[in-house]
Design a protein around this motif. Structure first.
Motif, short mmCIF file in Angstrom:
data_model
loop_
_atom_site.label_atom_id
_atom_site.label_comp_id
_atom_site.label_asym_id
_atom_site.label_seq_id
_atom_site.Cartn_x
_atom_site.Cartn_y
_atom_site.Cartn_z
N TRP A 221 -5.05 -0.80 2.97
CA TRP A 221 -3.62 -0.87 3.29
C TRP A 221 -3.34 -1.52 4.66
O TRP A 221 -2.20 -1.70 5.03
N ARG A 302 0.39 0.30 2.33
CA ARG A 302 0.68 -0.47 3.54
C ARG A 302 2.10 -0.20 4.01
O ARG A 302 2.36 -0.04 5.22
N TRP A 306 1.10 2.25 7.26
CA TRP A 306 0.88 1.42 8.44
C TRP A 306 1.94 1.60 9.53
O TRP A 306 1.58 1.67 10.72
#
Length: 327
Positions: A221, A302, A306
Motif C-alpha cells: 500500500w 493506500r 498511508w
C-alpha cells in the motif's frame, strides 16, 4: 464442493487430466488462471491436515510441464498474480513459485523461510511436502517452533526427511551466521522467503547469500514512488501497529542493484518475487513497481493507511546507496 478424496486419481479423472494435457498451451493457461475457482474443483483435493485446500500434486506436475513447454517455445507467462494458487501458502504464493521454478528449470532444491509460525501456512511448505525439497525454517516463537517440529515430524510426506526447524530471532547481525550454520557455503539456496513483519529490508540488505529466487514481504500500500523502509533502530509501536516493513520500491531498488529482476507480486501485493539475473528467463514477466502496485486491495489500503502513517520516520533507500554492499 470439494470432497474428501484419496491421494490417487480415479481412472476417469486421470483420463481427464491427460485430455487436458493434449490441449494447446494457450487453452491450458486459460484454465489454470482460474485454478482457484469452484468450477475447477477437480484439480483440488481436501488436505488431511486441518482441512487445507490443496492442489492435487498430479495436477501441479501437469501445470509445471505446461510452463516448461512455454519456456521451450519462448512464450511469456501472463502476470503472475493471475495464475497463482494456494496449497499451504497464505494466499496464492504456491502457484506463483511453481510457475517461476518451472520457468527457470528448477524441480527440486534447497529452500529457506524466515517467519514460519507453526509451518502449516508458509511459502515453502508445498515444496517440502509435494516436491521433496530440503528446507530450513526459522521462527522466533518457541511454542510455534515446537508445533512446527511436530507437524513436519509426523506428516507422512516429510517425516522421513523433515526440514530443519530453528527457533531464533533473525536480525541483520545474525542472518549470515544462521545460514552458514545450517547450510554449508557450497550449498546454494534456490528459494528464500522472508516474512518477518519488522526490519525485513535491513535483513535482506545484510544477507550475503544470493538465492536464485527471493520472496520478500512488502507493504504493497505504499505509493509506488516511495522507496522506503523503517529505520535500522525501529521498534514496534503499539500506537501504530502498521508501522513496519518495506515498500515494494525499496525492495526492488535494493535487489535490482544486486542483479535481481522483479517478476511479479501476489494478488494482494504483500509478497514480491525476484529472480537472480543469471537464471532469469524471458518466459517470466518483468512488470514495473507501478504495475504491481495497482492491485485493488493495495490501492484501497493506500487510501486508508498511508495518510495516517506518512508522517512517521521512514528511511529513504535507493539502489545507488547499495553499490558497496557484498554481492
Amino acid at each position: 464442493p470439494v470432497g474428501v478424496r484419496s491421494g490417487a486419481f480415479r481412472a476417469t479423472e486421470s483420463l481427464g487430466i491427460m485430455q487436458t494435457f493434449r490441449r494447446s498451451i494457450k487453452d491450458l493457461l486459460l484454465e489454470l488462471q482460474s485454478l482457484g475457482s469452484v468450477a475447477n474443483a477437480r484439480f483440488f483435493r481436501r488436505g488431511d491436515i486441518l482441512g487445507i485446500r490443496q492442489v492435487d500434486p498430479a495436477a501441479e506436475r501437469l501445470w509445471r510441464s505446461s510452463i516448461s513447454a512455454l519456456a521451450e517455445r519462448g512464450e511469456t507467462l501472463p502476470p503472475l498474480h493471475t495464475i497463482g494458487y494456494r496449497s499451504y501458502s497464505q494466499f496464492d504464493e504456491d502457484g506463483i513459485l511453481q510457475a517461476i521454478l518451472a520457468a527457470i528449470g528448477i524441480a527440486d532444491g534447497i529452500s529457506v523461510e524466515v517467519g514460519i509460525g507453526d509451518g502449516r501456512e508458509c511459502n515453502t511448505t508445498n515444496l517440502l511436502f509435494n516436491h521433496a525439497w530440503h528446507g530450513v525454517l526459522v521462527d522466533a516463537n518457541a511454542s510455534q517452533v515446537r508445533r512446527a517440529i511436530r507437524f513436519f515430524n509426523h506428516a507422512k510426506d516429510t517425516r522421513a526427511f523433515p526440514p530443519i526447524v530453528v527457533c531464533q530471532s533473525i536480525t541483520a547481525a545474525n542472518i549470515n551466521a544462521l545460514l552458514d550454520e545450517q547450510l554449508p557455503s557450497n550449498e546454494e539456496i534456490d528459494v528464500i522467503s522472508l516474512d518477518i513483519d519488522s526490519k525485513d529490508y535491513w535483513i535482506l540488505r545484510a544477507m550475503e547469500r544470493r538465492p536464485k529466487v527471493i520472496v520478500a514481504e512488502v507493504r504493497g500500500w505504499f505509493p509506488p514512488d516511495r522507496a522506503v523502509t523503517v529505520p535500522e533502530n525501529w521498534v514496534y509501536d503499539s500506537a501504530h501497529p502498521e508501522y513496519y516493513g518495506q515498500s515494494l520500491a525499496g525492495a526492488e531498488n535494493l535487489l535490482r542493484g544486486r542483479g535481481y529482476s522483479l517478476v511479479g507480486v501476489n494478488k494482494y501485493c504483500s509478497n514480491a518475487f525476484f529472480v537472480r539475473g543469471d537464471v532469469m528467463t524471458e518466459v517470466l514477466p518483468a512488470p514495473s513497481v507501478e504495475e504491481c502496485s495497482m492491485r485493488p486491495r493495495a490501492m484501497a489500503l493506500r487510501e486508508s493507511l498511508w495518510p495516517g502513517l506518512s508522517h512517521l520516520p521512514w528511511t529513504n533507500v535507493g539502489a545507488e546507496s547499495e553499490v558497496d554492499l557484498p554481492l
